[in-house]
Design an enzyme around this catalytic site. Structure first.
Site, short mmCIF file in Angstrom:
data_model
loop_
_atom_site.label_atom_id
_atom_site.label_comp_id
_atom_site.label_asym_id
_atom_site.label_seq_id
_atom_site.Cartn_x
_atom_site.Cartn_y
_atom_site.Cartn_z
N LYS A 17 -53.50 -15.06 -15.41
CA LYS A 17 -52.88 -15.19 -16.73
C LYS A 17 -53.93 -15.05 -17.84
O LYS A 17 -53.72 -14.40 -18.87
CB LYS A 17 -52.17 -16.55 -16.80
N LEU A 50 -45.78 -27.07 -21.21
CA LEU A 50 -46.43 -27.82 -22.29
C LEU A 50 -47.54 -26.98 -22.95
O LEU A 50 -47.96 -25.97 -22.39
CB LEU A 50 -47.01 -29.11 -21.71
N PRO A 51 -47.99 -27.41 -24.14
CA PRO A 51 -48.95 -26.57 -24.87
C PRO A 51 -50.27 -26.31 -24.13
O PRO A 51 -50.70 -25.17 -24.03
CB PRO A 51 -49.20 -27.35 -26.17
N THR A 92 -49.80 -22.53 -19.85
CA THR A 92 -51.07 -21.80 -19.67
C THR A 92 -52.20 -22.79 -19.90
O THR A 92 -52.38 -23.29 -21.02
CB THR A 92 -51.19 -20.65 -20.68
P1 NAD Z 1 -44.42 -24.84 -28.06
O1 NAD Z 1 -45.46 -25.54 -28.84
O2 NAD Z 1 -43.33 -24.09 -28.76
O3 NAD Z 1 -43.68 -25.89 -27.07
C1 NAD Z 1 -44.31 -26.95 -26.41
C2 NAD Z 1 -43.30 -28.09 -26.32
O4 NAD Z 1 -43.86 -29.14 -25.55
C3 NAD Z 1 -42.95 -28.69 -27.69
O5 NAD Z 1 -41.53 -28.70 -27.85
C4 NAD Z 1 -43.53 -30.10 -27.63
O6 NAD Z 1 -42.75 -31.05 -28.35
C5 NAD Z 1 -43.47 -30.37 -26.14
N1 NAD Z 1 -44.37 -31.42 -25.68
C6 NAD Z 1 -45.68 -31.59 -25.95
N2 NAD Z 1 -46.15 -32.66 -25.28
C7 NAD Z 1 -45.11 -33.17 -24.58
C8 NAD Z 1 -44.97 -34.28 -23.69
N3 NAD Z 1 -45.99 -35.08 -23.39
N4 NAD Z 1 -43.76 -34.50 -23.14
C9 NAD Z 1 -42.70 -33.70 -23.44
N5 NAD Z 1 -42.77 -32.64 -24.27
C10 NAD Z 1 -43.97 -32.39 -24.83
O7 NAD Z 1 -45.20 -23.87 -27.05
P2 NAD Z 1 -44.61 -22.60 -26.26
O8 NAD Z 1 -44.77 -21.40 -27.10
O9 NAD Z 1 -43.28 -22.95 -25.68
O10 NAD Z 1 -45.71 -22.50 -25.09
C11 NAD Z 1 -45.76 -23.40 -23.99
C12 NAD Z 1 -46.81 -22.91 -23.02
O11 NAD Z 1 -46.50 -21.58 -22.60
C13 NAD Z 1 -48.23 -22.83 -23.62
O12 NAD Z 1 -49.15 -23.23 -22.65
C14 NAD Z 1 -48.38 -21.37 -23.98
O13 NAD Z 1 -49.74 -20.97 -23.98
C15 NAD Z 1 -47.57 -20.71 -22.89
N6 NAD Z 1 -46.99 -19.39 -23.21
C16 NAD Z 1 -46.38 -19.15 -24.41
C17 NAD Z 1 -45.83 -17.88 -24.67
C18 NAD Z 1 -45.14 -17.57 -25.98
O14 NAD Z 1 -44.87 -16.36 -26.23
N7 NAD Z 1 -44.81 -18.56 -26.81
C19 NAD Z 1 -45.91 -16.88 -23.69
C20 NAD Z 1 -46.50 -17.17 -22.48
C21 NAD Z 1 -47.04 -18.42 -22.24
#
Ligand code: NAD
Length: 296
Positions: free
Chosen positions: A171, A65-66, A96
């Site tokens: 991280k 999740l975000p 994260t």
């Molecule tokens: P994103 O915003 O693309 O995806 C998050 C998903 O969670 C969305 O599809 C959203 O609809 C869903 N969501 C939110 N609240 C929800 C709930 N209550 N129930 C169900 N689904 C819910 O974000 P991301 O890029 O996939 O990143 C996710 C996590 O990973 C973050 O914490 C980010 O910091 C970390 N991260 C991202 C990357 C990257 O390159 N994108 C790399 C490493 C770590």
């Protein structure tokens, strides 16, 4: 093979869940966005109508999740998963979030007798798609051993950083360094281009020289230098500026709590926050180049 509930199918969670399906696990998926669920169902996962439906009686739950508030809302409180699940389900949070937030959820899980690890990832969307992520795990050694085979279906390097929250501390350190490297790489490329250099030629020179780093190797921030990098796709996809700004806020919190000095991290946080305020929050974090040069 295990039954796995997967919650959060965004840029990272989507391909990670798909790799669990490919490894032969039974994967039940939930996201607030219906298209994200449908995308996974097309790849062999089962749709769940709620987080609880995905998680109930599963061997493992993975959440992606975000931010901390989403993770706490998922697991804690009367409606949270911890109040509904049993100790036969092991929880893996790969979002994260702050070490403090991870410890809060982990301690509540321990009180309910439910195994929990914080397991943030590194490697970006490319790593999530290729199944080559690094997982940085905090939690008990026993639980680490239990989750490792599941994480191996999504990643290549699985580290045990230490106790609960340690994965998030590691991280935060990594992402602070990454942001500094990305700002520096963008700044150097802009300087070279303004002085007549071809960005691809300069990138190759720096890659093979002492300025070489991850951004130059796999994530070049200048448009059209690297075909598959977000910079060559209008800075779409990848890792959002808003999420990097969030991670740098977490680094600041950790630094304040431990009375650490992080001048470079503080500057990177200010630059990302400025970039986000200029309406660039949803772009990939390599778009920080736009602070230094007129690139789209
Ligand atoms: P994103 O915003 O693309 O995806 C998050 C998903 O969670 C969305 O599809 C959203 O609809 C869903 N969501 C939110 N609240 C929800 C709930 N209550 N129930 C169900 N689904 C819910 O974000 P991301 O890029 O996939 O990143 C996710 C996590 O990973 C973050 O914490 C980010 O910091 C970390 N991260 C991202 C990357 C990257 O390159 N994108 C790399 C490493 C770590």
């Amino acid at each position: 093979m295990a039954t796995i509930g997967f919650i959060g199918l965004g840029n990272m969670g989507g391909p990670m869940a798909a790799n669990l399906v490919k490894a032969g696990h039974q994967v039940r998926v939930f996201d607030l966005v219906a298209e994200a669920v449908a995308g996974l169902v097309a790849q062999g996962a089962q749709a769940a109508a709620s987080a609880l439906e995905a998680a109930q009686d599963a061997d493992f739950v993975v959440s992606m999740l975000p931010a901390g508030q989403h993770v706490e809302a998922l697991y804690l409180g009367e409606q949270g998963l911890l109040a509904q699940l049993t100790p036969s389900t092991t929880l893996i949070d790969s979002s994260t979030i702050s070490p403090e937030s991870a410890r809060k959820v982990g301690q509540a899980a321990a009180q309910a007798g439910i195994p929990f690890v914080d397991a943030p990832v590194s490697g970006g969307v490319g790593g999530a798609q290729a199944g080559t992520l690094s997982f940085i795990v905090g939690g008990e050694a026993k639980t680490f051993t239990q989750v490792k085979p599941i994480l191996e279906a999504m990643g290549k390097n699985i580290f045990h950083a230490g106790d609960l929250g340690a994965g998030q501390v590691a991280k935060v350190c990594n992402n602070m360094l990454l942001s500094i490297l990305m700002c520096g790489t963008a700044e150097a490329l802009a300087l070279g281009v303004k002085n007549g250099l071809d960005p691809a030629v300069l990138s190759e020179i720096m890659k093979q020289s002492s300025g070489g780093n991850w951004a130059l190797n796999v994530y070049n921030p200048w448009p059209q230098v690297m075909e598959n990098a977000p910079a060559s796709k209008g800075y779409q996809g990848g890792f959002q500026v808003d999420l990097m700004a969030k991670d740098l806020g977490l680094a600041t919190e950790v630094a304040l709590a431990s009375k650490s000095s992080t001048p470079m991290g503080s500057l990177a946080r200010s630059l990302y926050s400025l970039h986000a305020q200029q309406g660039k929050g949803k772009l990939d974090f390599s778009s920080i180049t736009q602070l230094f040069a007129d690139v789209e």
